[in-house]
Write an enzyme that holds these catalytic residues in place. Structure first.
Site, PDB file in Angstrom:
ATOM      1  N   THR A  85      38.033  36.515  46.408  1.00  0.00           N
ATOM      2  CA  THR A  85      38.823  37.726  46.189  1.00  0.00           C
ATOM      3  C   THR A  85      40.124  37.391  45.471  1.00  0.00           C
ATOM      4  OG1 THR A  85      40.235  37.666  48.175  1.00  0.00           O
ATOM      5  CG2 THR A  85      38.029  38.579  48.447  1.00  0.00           C
ATOM      6  N   LEU A  95      44.105  33.284  38.635  1.00  0.00           N
ATOM      7  CA  LEU A  95      43.899  32.720  39.965  1.00  0.00           C
ATOM      8  C   LEU A  95      42.437  32.350  40.204  1.00  0.00           C
ATOM      9  CD1 LEU A  95      46.232  34.989  42.127  1.00  0.00           C
ATOM     10  CD2 LEU A  95      46.688  32.711  41.189  1.00  0.00           C
ATOM     11  N   TYR A 125      30.897  36.291  36.542  1.00  0.00           N
ATOM     12  CA  TYR A 125      30.642  34.864  36.709  1.00  0.00           C
ATOM     13  C   TYR A 125      29.958  34.184  35.537  1.00  0.00           C
ATOM     14  CZ  TYR A 125      32.235  35.710  41.413  1.00  0.00           C
ATOM     15  OH  TYR A 125      33.011  36.059  42.491  1.00  0.00           O
ATOM     16  N   PHE A 416      25.027  35.424  51.657  1.00  0.00           N
ATOM     17  CA  PHE A 416      25.926  34.374  52.157  1.00  0.00           C
ATOM     18  C   PHE A 416      27.295  34.518  51.514  1.00  0.00           C
ATOM     19  CE2 PHE A 416      23.510  32.630  48.579  1.00  0.00           C
ATOM     20  CZ  PHE A 416      24.488  32.097  47.766  1.00  0.00           C
TER      21      PHE A 416
END
Length: 416
Positions: A85, A95, A125, A416
């Protein structure tokens, strides 16, 4: 003020880190002391990063060790990424880049073959070398329309379905999951540790007390061997004295076709259940075709699920099985350098060898495109038509399909 990114230490405030996780996932900022205590043993601090603006945590990132099954029944070590997050107040400041780089550097140093994650959003991603390797489908089944025999009284093959008490689930489940994940056509399954079973049964929970634990059932064959398990919960809904209850399958895994048929028939034959939601199923799941009327199973979700980021190309390619004797040379582009190189794969039913090479490439592709090929889900010919790989020898993409494609599509049953 300078934004600091670092791994957590025992002296860090885990409450603040968990609050940032809840904030990032829009679950709310409230974290009870009981939740901190319950979560602490499952968080490996050396693999947990926080981004800090002064004393406040504004970004989170955590990894954990995992085994990922590959075609043929083998497995590779994976760096599983979770709890990613960045607070809305601190977006677009690099970040995530800093946390991801730190995690992938550590994974490569540990010798992990790849990194894995479940992407909340598709566009995030790919820029880190991840690609979608397994998709997932969820069905809503209208029980009254299935056409199944309403007088069903259990399997007629000598096997039986039994309910399990929560305490009996982990010992039965651990042994069964080991066999299930080693099946040659169940690539994409991930390992389950002891903590996973405690959370699954409700023995360990982060929620306030008062909720209902799920039900668990096992199918045992005529020899008494567990060949399938199901976990489900039920939502009671009655309208005008008529049951409109919903059964939600949390997971259903079967090692044999008989077990799969028996467990689905068990779930679909329960009294008072009007709708069964299947949970996350393989994109080529057989469930609809188990029903006399397949249209009773309506797709409600079909989307990418498990994403992979190759780190050790030779290790990955040597770990999986191949159906025929063939050789192919791949040139993998990786702007971050982890998996870049040219590799010759010589593979067959007896095993595979993959080594760096200087010979010219048959195919070239970005590291993110290797992910959907690796578990057998994607076609190199289709990627070629999309311009997502290049063919340097005629027929090389078709030859790659013969090597990499699998009879069943990969499937990851677990979040997960």
């Amino acid at each position: 003020m300078t934004l600091a990114v670092r791994t957590l230490s025992p002296s860090d405030d885990l409450h603040d880190w968990l609050r940032a996780v809840g904030t990032g996932f829009l679950r709310g900022p409230d974290v009870s002391p009981e939740e901190v205590v319950a979560r602490r043993p499952g968080i490996e601090l050396a693999r947990t990063q926080g981004a800090y603006d002064g004393a406040r945590c504004v970004g989170t990132f955590r990894t954990m060790p995992q085994r990922l099954t590959v075609p043929g029944g083998g497995s590779v070590p994976s760096c599983a990424v979770t709890n990613v997050t960045v607070s809305a107040t601190h977006r677009r400041r690099g970040l995530l880049n800093r946390m991801m780089t730190g995690a992938l550097d550590a994974a490569r140093e540990r010798g992990d073959a790849l990194a894995s994650l479940i992407a909340a959003e598709y566009p995030i991603y790919g820029r880190y070398g991840f690609g979608p390797a397994a998709w997932s489908t969820e069905y809503a089944v209208e029980v009254a329309r299935t056409g199944l025999d309403s007088r069903y009284a259990g399997p007629d093959d000598g096997g039986r379905v039994d309910l399990l008490d929560p305490a009996d689930v982990p010992p039965v489940g651990r042994e069964f999951h080991e066999r299930f994940s080693a099946l040659p056509d169940r690539q994409g399954v991930v390992s389950r540790d002891e903590r996973w079973w405690l959370l699954d049964t409700g023995e360990l929970t982060y929620e306030p007390p008062g909720g209902h634990r799920p039900f668990h059932a096992v199918y045992r064959d005529a020899n008494g061997t567990p060949q399938g398990m199901v976990s489900y919960s039920c939502e009671n809904r009655w309208e005008a004295k008529l049951p409109e209850n919903i059964c939600t399958v949390r997971w259903l895994n079967a090692a044999t076709p008989a077990a799969e048929r028996a467990l689905w028939h068990f779930v679909l034959a329960m009294d008072w259940i009007a709708t069964v939601r299947t949970g996350l199923r393989a994109p080529d799941d057989v469930l609809p075709l188990l029903l006399p009327d397949p249209r009773a199973a309506r797709i409600i979700t079909h989307a990418d699920f498990l994403w992979l980021r190759p780190l050790d190309v030779p290790g990955m390619l040597e770990a999986r099985a191949y159906p025929l004797e063939a050789a192919i040379t791949l040139e993998v582009a990786d702007k971050d350098g982890y998996a870049a190189g040219r590799f010759r794969l010589a593979a067959g039913p007896e095993g595979a060898e993959c080594r760096p090479t200087r010979e010219s490439a048959d195919l070239s592709l970005d590291v993110g495109e290797l992910a959907p090929l690796y578990l057998g889900d994607e076609s190199a010919v289709r990627l070629l038509s999309l311009g997502r790989l290049a063919e340097h020898r005629p027929g090389a993409a078709a030859r790659a399909d013969l090597l990499f494609r699998t009879s069943r599509r990969p499937w990851c049953p677990d979040v997960f």
